[in-house]
Design a protein around this motif. Structure first.
Motif, PDB file in Angstrom:
ATOM      1  N   ALA A 156      -6.080  32.038   9.622  1.00  0.00           N
ATOM      2  CA  ALA A 156      -7.485  31.762   9.291  1.00  0.00           C
ATOM      3  C   ALA A 156      -8.103  30.689  10.175  1.00  0.00           C
ATOM      4  O   ALA A 156      -9.313  30.674  10.400  1.00  0.00           O
ATOM      5  CB  ALA A 156      -7.599  31.366   7.823  1.00  0.00           C
ATOM      6  N   GLY A 157      -7.294  29.798  10.696  1.00  0.00           N
ATOM      7  CA  GLY A 157      -7.821  28.715  11.519  1.00  0.00           C
ATOM      8  C   GLY A 157      -8.089  29.100  12.959  1.00  0.00           C
ATOM      9  O   GLY A 157      -8.593  28.278  13.736  1.00  0.00           O
ATOM     10  N   HIS A 158      -7.788  30.342  13.346  1.00  0.00           N
ATOM     11  CA  HIS A 158      -7.991  30.781  14.730  1.00  0.00           C
ATOM     12  C   HIS A 158      -9.281  31.602  14.838  1.00  0.00           C
ATOM     13  O   HIS A 158      -9.379  32.686  14.272  1.00  0.00           O
ATOM     14  CB  HIS A 158      -6.805  31.618  15.202  1.00  0.00           C
ATOM     15  N   ALA A 159     -10.230  31.068  15.575  1.00  0.00           N
ATOM     16  CA  ALA A 159     -11.536  31.734  15.684  1.00  0.00           C
ATOM     17  C   ALA A 159     -11.472  33.028  16.467  1.00  0.00           C
ATOM     18  O   ALA A 159     -12.342  33.898  16.306  1.00  0.00           O
ATOM     19  CB  ALA A 159     -12.539  30.784  16.336  1.00  0.00           C
ATOM     20  N   HIS A 160     -10.466  33.186  17.318  1.00  0.00           N
ATOM     21  CA  HIS A 160     -10.387  34.355  18.193  1.00  0.00           C
ATOM     22  C   HIS A 160      -9.433  35.423  17.661  1.00  0.00           C
ATOM     23  O   HIS A 160      -8.798  36.142  18.436  1.00  0.00           O
ATOM     24  CB  HIS A 160      -9.973  33.929  19.605  1.00  0.00           C
ATOM     25  N   PHE A 161      -9.343  35.511  16.340  1.00  0.00           N
ATOM     26  CA  PHE A 161      -8.475  36.509  15.706  1.00  0.00           C
ATOM     27  C   PHE A 161      -9.269  37.402  14.772  1.00  0.00           C
ATOM     28  O   PHE A 161     -10.134  36.943  14.028  1.00  0.00           O
ATOM     29  CB  PHE A 161      -7.358  35.815  14.914  1.00  0.00           C
ATOM     30  N   GLN A 162      -8.969  38.709  14.840  1.00  0.00           N
ATOM     31  CA  GLN A 162      -9.521  39.668  13.891  1.00  0.00           C
ATOM     32  C   GLN A 162      -8.405  40.548  13.367  1.00  0.00           C
ATOM     33  O   GLN A 162      -7.535  40.968  14.136  1.00  0.00           O
ATOM     34  CB  GLN A 162     -10.572  40.572  14.559  1.00  0.00           C
ATOM     35  N   VAL A 179      -2.285  30.953  20.421  1.00  0.00           N
ATOM     36  CA  VAL A 179      -2.016  29.594  20.890  1.00  0.00           C
ATOM     37  C   VAL A 179      -2.137  29.504  22.406  1.00  0.00           C
ATOM     38  O   VAL A 179      -2.570  28.477  22.950  1.00  0.00           O
ATOM     39  CB  VAL A 179      -0.611  29.135  20.421  1.00  0.00           C
ATOM     40  N   ARG A 180      -1.810  30.597  23.085  1.00  0.00           N
ATOM     41  CA  ARG A 180      -1.918  30.626  24.546  1.00  0.00           C
ATOM     42  C   ARG A 180      -3.341  30.928  25.011  1.00  0.00           C
ATOM     43  O   ARG A 180      -3.580  31.070  26.208  1.00  0.00           O
ATOM     44  CB  ARG A 180      -0.946  31.680  25.101  1.00  0.00           C
ATOM     45  N   GLY A 181      -4.295  31.068  24.090  1.00  0.00           N
ATOM     46  CA  GLY A 181      -5.701  31.179  24.459  1.00  0.00           C
ATOM     47  C   GLY A 181      -6.314  32.559  24.377  1.00  0.00           C
ATOM     48  O   GLY A 181      -7.521  32.716  24.612  1.00  0.00           O
ATOM     49  N   ALA A 182      -5.525  33.583  24.059  1.00  0.00           N
ATOM     50  CA  ALA A 182      -6.051  34.950  24.031  1.00  0.00           C
ATOM     51  C   ALA A 182      -6.856  35.225  22.767  1.00  0.00           C
ATOM     52  O   ALA A 182      -6.695  34.567  21.745  1.00  0.00           O
ATOM     53  CB  ALA A 182      -4.906  35.951  24.133  1.00  0.00           C
ATOM     54  N   THR A 183      -7.734  36.212  22.859  1.00  0.00           N
ATOM     55  CA  THR A 183      -8.366  36.791  21.683  1.00  0.00           C
ATOM     56  C   THR A 183      -7.485  37.956  21.236  1.00  0.00           C
ATOM     57  O   THR A 183      -7.083  38.778  22.065  1.00  0.00           O
ATOM     58  CB  THR A 183      -9.778  37.310  22.014  1.00  0.00           C
ATOM     59  N   VAL A 184      -7.163  38.011  19.954  1.00  0.00           N
ATOM     60  CA  VAL A 184      -6.229  39.024  19.472  1.00  0.00           C
ATOM     61  C   VAL A 184      -6.838  39.828  18.331  1.00  0.00           C
ATOM     62  O   VAL A 184      -7.362  39.264  17.371  1.00  0.00           O
ATOM     63  CB  VAL A 184      -4.903  38.396  19.002  1.00  0.00           C
ATOM     64  N   ILE A 185      -6.773  41.146  18.467  1.00  0.00           N
ATOM     65  CA  ILE A 185      -7.116  42.067  17.388  1.00  0.00           C
ATOM     66  C   ILE A 185      -5.794  42.526  16.788  1.00  0.00           C
ATOM     67  O   ILE A 185      -5.013  43.213  17.448  1.00  0.00           O
ATOM     68  CB  ILE A 185      -7.908  43.292  17.895  1.00  0.00           C
TER      69      ILE A 185
END
Length: 301
Positions: free
Chosen positions: A64-70, A41-47
Motif C-alpha cells: 500500500a505504501g508504494h505509489a507505483h503499484f497496481q 524498491v528498485r524504482g519500477a512501476t509494477v502491475i
C-alpha cells in the motif's frame, strides 16, 4: 486469511529484469508480492496480476505504501487483456509455482496432508477437483494424471478415484494410496503428490495459460524488454525452453554473410544460456525452491 509466502529466486529474477525508474513491469503471478516489492524498491512501476483474491488482497495491503503499484485480477495467460492500457512494457515476470498458503491451508483443497474440500481452484471460477473427477470418464482422468502428473500408476489411480468419487482431500489421498502398491510408493514424496499436482494443473488450466503467455510475449514487450519465467514442473519448463528457443530463432545462413538473409533469426535474444536454479543456501531455507528453474529472454527488435 493470511498469505505469507517465501519468494523463490528473488534476487536472480529481479536482476535479470533490470528494473529502474520509468520502467513498467508486469508481475503475472503476484502471489504474496515478494518479487513485486523488490522491483518497486528498485524504482519500477509494477502491475501485479493474480487470479487468487486472497493473494490480491494480501499483496495490496503489503504494498500500500508504494505509489507505483497496481493490483489487477486475472491470470498470467490474460496479460494482453488485463494490462492492455500499459502495453508494451519493459518486463514480464511469471512464477509458475503454487504459493505456500495455497498448499498449506486445508480449506483451499490443495493439501493431501490436511483434510478439506477437494477444490484446488486458485480463483472462484471453474470446476473443482472433485467435480473434475466426477465428470470426466476414467480414460480421460487417467490421461490427465499421466500427462500432467507424470504418474506411472495413472490408470489404477483413475479407476480408484472414479470408484470413490472423493469430495474431501484426504479421501482422494486415500484413494491414491489404495491404487498404488505399497512397495511402489516413492520415498521422498507423498504417494499422492503427482496426482494432486495433475488435478490442480487441470482444474486451473495452467498449461493453457502458459501457452497463452508465451505466445503473447512479442506483443507484451517493447524492444529491450525482458521476460523471466520461473518453472517448477518439467512440462512447464520444457514449454518455456522450447518457446524461448523459437523466439530467439537460429540463423542457417552460410558463415561470412554480414546479415541474416534466411529469416531464421528471431526477434529475441537469450538472457540465460541455461536455466538458473536456487542456490544450496536457498534450498536449505526453502526446500520447495529445489525444483525451480529460471529462464529469461530479451526482445531485440
Amino acid at each position: 486469511m493470511a498469505f505469507s509466502h517465501q519468494t523463490v529466486l528473488l534476487t536472480e529474477a529481479v536482476d535479470l529484469l533490470q528494473p529502474g525508474a520509468g520502467k513498467v513491469i508486469l508481475d503475472g503471478t503476484l502471489g504474496g508480492g515478494g518479487h513485486t516489492e523488490a522491483l518497486l524498491v528498485r524504482g519500477a512501476t509494477v502491475i501485479g496480476v493474480d487470479r487468487d483474491p486472497v493473494a490480491l488482497a494480501a499483496a495490496t495491503a503489503r504494498l500500500a505504501g508504494h505509489a507505483h503499484f497496481q493490483a489487477r485480477a486475472g491470470n498470467f495467460g490474460q496479460l494482453l487483456q488485463v494490462a492492455s492500457d500499459v502495453l508494451p512494457v519493459d518486463g514480464v515476470l511469471v512464477d509458475l509455482g503454487v504459493s505456500s498458503p495455497q498448499l498449506d491451508v486445508a480449506e483451499r483443497g490443495f493439501s493431501f496432508n490436511n483434510d478439506g474440500p477437494l477444490d484446488m481452484r486458485m480463483g472462484a471460477e471453474g470446476r473443482t477437483a472433485a467435480e473434475l473427477i466426477a465428470e470426466e470418464d476414467e480414460r480421460e482422468l487417467a490421461r490427465i494424471i499421466y500427462e500432467l502428473g507424470e504418474e506411472s500408476f495413472s490408470r489404477p489411480i483413475a479407476r480408484e478415484l472414479k470408484r470413490a468419487l472423493p469430495t474431501r482431500t484426504l479421501e482422494a489421498a486415500e484413494a491414491v494410496k489404495r491404487a498404488v502398491p505399497r512397495k511402489a510408493w516413492p520415498q521422498r514424496i507423498h504417494v499422492a503428490t503427482k496426482t494432486f499436482q495433475a488435478l490442480r494443473m487441470a482444474v486451473n488450466g495452467e498449461l493453457e495459460a502458459l501457452d497463452a503467455l508465451l505466445a503473447a510475449l512479442p506483443r507484451l514487450l517493447k524492444v529491450g524488454g525482458r521476460a523471466a519465467v520461473i518453472a517448477f514442473h518439467s512440462l512447464e519448463d520444457r514449454k518455456v525452453k522450447e518457446a524461448f528457443r523459437e523466439l530467439v530463432g537460429r540463423c542457417k545462413c552460410p558463415p561470412g554473410l554480414p546479415v541474416c538473409v534466411c529469416g531464421g533469426e528471431g526477434d529475441f535474444a537469450p538472457v540465460t544460456k541455461k536455466a538458473i536454479s536456487a542456490s544450496e543456501h536457498e534450498v536449505e531455507l526453502n526446500p520447495r525452491s529445489r525444483s525451480a528453474h529460471l529462464r529469461a529472454v530479451e526482445k531485440i527488435r
